[in-house]
Motif scaffolding. Structure first.
Motif, short mmCIF file in Angstrom:
data_model
loop_
_atom_site.label_atom_id
_atom_site.label_comp_id
_atom_site.label_asym_id
_atom_site.label_seq_id
_atom_site.Cartn_x
_atom_site.Cartn_y
_atom_site.Cartn_z
N SER A 179 34.16 -36.48 0.17
CA SER A 179 35.15 -37.49 -0.21
C SER A 179 34.54 -38.62 -1.02
N GLU A 180 35.46 -39.46 -1.51
CA GLU A 180 35.06 -40.64 -2.26
C GLU A 180 34.92 -41.82 -1.30
N GLN A 181 35.27 -42.99 -1.73
CA GLN A 181 35.18 -44.18 -0.89
C GLN A 181 35.97 -43.97 0.40
N PRO A 182 35.54 -44.55 1.53
CA PRO A 182 34.39 -45.42 1.68
C PRO A 182 33.12 -44.71 2.10
N PHE A 183 33.13 -43.36 2.16
CA PHE A 183 31.96 -42.65 2.65
C PHE A 183 31.27 -41.85 1.54
N ARG A 184 31.28 -42.40 0.33
CA ARG A 184 30.63 -41.72 -0.78
C ARG A 184 29.11 -41.71 -0.56
N HIS A 185 28.47 -40.68 -1.07
CA HIS A 185 27.01 -40.62 -0.99
C HIS A 185 26.41 -41.88 -1.58
N PRO A 186 25.35 -42.41 -0.97
CA PRO A 186 24.60 -43.51 -1.60
C PRO A 186 23.83 -42.99 -2.81
N GLY A 187 23.06 -43.84 -3.40
CA GLY A 187 22.33 -43.47 -4.62
C GLY A 187 21.25 -42.44 -4.37
N TYR A 213 17.95 -42.46 -4.69
CA TYR A 213 16.76 -42.85 -3.95
C TYR A 213 17.05 -42.88 -2.44
N ALA A 214 18.18 -43.50 -2.06
CA ALA A 214 18.53 -43.58 -0.64
C ALA A 214 18.75 -42.19 -0.06
N ARG A 215 19.37 -41.28 -0.84
CA ARG A 215 19.57 -39.91 -0.36
C ARG A 215 18.22 -39.23 -0.13
N GLY A 216 17.27 -39.53 -1.02
CA GLY A 216 15.94 -38.95 -0.86
C GLY A 216 15.27 -39.41 0.42
N VAL A 217 15.44 -40.68 0.77
CA VAL A 217 14.85 -41.20 2.00
C VAL A 217 15.48 -40.54 3.22
N VAL A 218 16.81 -40.43 3.22
CA VAL A 218 17.49 -39.78 4.33
C VAL A 218 17.08 -38.31 4.44
N GLY A 219 17.02 -37.63 3.29
CA GLY A 219 16.61 -36.22 3.29
C GLY A 219 15.21 -36.04 3.83
N GLU A 220 14.29 -36.92 3.42
CA GLU A 220 12.92 -36.83 3.92
C GLU A 220 12.87 -37.07 5.43
N LEU A 221 13.68 -38.01 5.90
CA LEU A 221 13.73 -38.28 7.33
C LEU A 221 14.20 -37.05 8.10
N LEU A 222 15.24 -36.40 7.61
CA LEU A 222 15.77 -35.22 8.30
C LEU A 222 14.76 -34.07 8.29
N GLU A 223 14.06 -33.91 7.18
CA GLU A 223 13.03 -32.87 7.12
C GLU A 223 11.88 -33.18 8.08
N ALA A 224 11.53 -34.45 8.20
CA ALA A 224 10.48 -34.84 9.13
C ALA A 224 10.93 -34.60 10.58
N LEU A 225 12.19 -34.89 10.86
CA LEU A 225 12.73 -34.63 12.20
C LEU A 225 12.73 -33.13 12.50
N ALA A 226 13.04 -32.32 11.49
CA ALA A 226 13.01 -30.87 11.68
C ALA A 226 11.60 -30.40 12.01
N ALA A 227 10.61 -30.96 11.34
CA ALA A 227 9.22 -30.59 11.61
C ALA A 227 8.81 -30.98 13.02
N PRO A 252 20.87 -54.70 -0.75
CA PRO A 252 21.66 -53.89 -1.68
C PRO A 252 21.00 -53.79 -3.06
N THR A 253 21.07 -52.61 -3.62
CA THR A 253 20.60 -52.39 -4.99
C THR A 253 21.69 -51.63 -5.73
N ASP A 254 21.43 -51.41 -7.03
CA ASP A 254 22.42 -50.67 -7.82
C ASP A 254 22.57 -49.24 -7.32
N GLU A 255 21.48 -48.69 -6.73
CA GLU A 255 21.55 -47.30 -6.27
C GLU A 255 22.38 -47.15 -5.00
#
Length: 352
Positions: A274-282, A284-298, A325-328
């Protein structure tokens, strides 16, 4: 032809595993052997030592008291002796006051099954009606000596089965616990990796539907894990080998991951669709969340708590993105919805 050979080879493979691997096959083989030995011992004691006439209830009771846990055997002994005692008393009373065998039989079975439905008798409640039926139909209800023999042989057989089960290789369920731990840890780790790919944007939005299917599989494994924990705890109770049992804490900790994991999947799926209000963040932020989930999987796969340090660092970075807050970070609500269950996953893994 190959399928036919596999069917013929299956029993031999089962026996080989029973001797080679300390798993469910071996436990079943041991319990089956103990049940057979208990039946033979009960028959020998009843016929050769006590010289009871037709002591068929002794081996019958012995077999049924070799149960999956020591606790169930000891509880079953008390329930079975109590149920047979009530059945004997019902048959004796009916035999004394009701001249018709047919009427006495129907009344004893009806009353016995009704009384046996009380949960205090457990699975042995049916023995009240069955015992009364056998005594009435065999014409033993009016002979006090035979009634006493039936009660004695039942108590004897049940005691032999319960004691043998408690003393000789009392059953444990550690292999069930270990198998459930391995399956659940692997399933949770796979879901976290797939969720990380969806967060990063490497999967189409339709992948969220597949992810929900996987979550139903995880929920089924959680139910299996809870069942394994219950069996392990009961198996340890009153068990002479209880201290050697596998600890259930690692699996119990994995079970606690289910609620935040389900919340995380919902947040990520909503953001992907969906779009707002639960749109994906930018990105860079998606990369941080993705790395966190991969680390949790490990961490989930390895069980190594030292890897949680990186997870905590990534949670701190997500917190920084939320308050700076940033532009991303186009939508902090979407990031926050993912961050809260992710934080809880880290906390619950750390609690282990």
């Amino acid at each position: 032809m190959t399928d036919a050979r596999n069917r013929w080879a299956a029993p031999f493979g089962w026996i080989a595993r029973a001797f080679r691997v300390p798993g469910e096959e071996r436990r079943n083989l041991v319990q089956t052997t103990k049940a057979a030995v208990a039946a033979v011992l009960a028959w020998i004691v009843a016929t050769s030592v006590l010289e009871l006439p037709q002591p068929f209830l002794a081996p019958y009771a012995a077999v049924f008291l070799v149960q999956a846990t020591v606790y169930r055997s000891l509880r079953g002994w008390a329930q079975q002796v109590g149920a047979v005692s009530v059945g004997v008393l019902l048959a004796a009373g009916a035999g004394q006051v009701i001249p018709s065998v047919t009427v006495a039989l129907g009344l004893v079975v009806f009353t016995g099954l009704l009384v046996g439905s009380w949960r205090g008798f457990g699975d042995s409640g049916v023995w009240i009606g069955v015992t009364g039926m056998l005594l009435i139909s065999y014409g033993s209800a009016t002979e006090p000596i035979l009634l006493a023999d039936r009660l004695l042989e039942t108590a004897l057989g049940a005691a032999i089965g319960a004691v043998l089960n408690a003393v000789v290789l009392p059953p444990l369920h550690g292999e069930r616990l270990r198998a459930a731990t391995s399956r659940l840890a692997s399933a949770i780790a796979d879901v976290l990796d797939e969720t990380a790919a969806l967060v990063r944007g490497g999967e189409p939005p339709e992948a969220a539907d597949r992810l929900h299917d996987r979550m139903r599989d995880v929920r089924s494994l959680v139910a299996e894990a809870e069942d394994a924990i219950d069996w392990t705890r009961e198996g340890r109770y009153l068990n002479l080998r209880g201290r050697r049992e596998t600890r259930e804490e690692p699996l119990a900790n994995l079970v606690t991951l289910w609620p935040p994991l389900a919340q995380l999947i919902d947040a990520v799926s909503e953001a992907a669709r969906s779009e707002q209000p639960f749109r994906h963040p930018g990105e860079y932020a998606r990369g941080v969340v993705g790395e966190l989930l991969e680390a949790l999987a490990a961490v989930t796969r390895s069980g190594d708590p030292q890897r949680l340090d990186r997870c905590r660092e990534l949670v701190g970075e997500i917190d920084h993105l939320l308050v700076t807050p940033t532009d991303e970070v186009t939508t902090s609500i979407g990031l926050g919805a993912m961050a809260l269950p992710a934080r809880r996953l880290v906390q619950r893994l750390h609690a282990d």
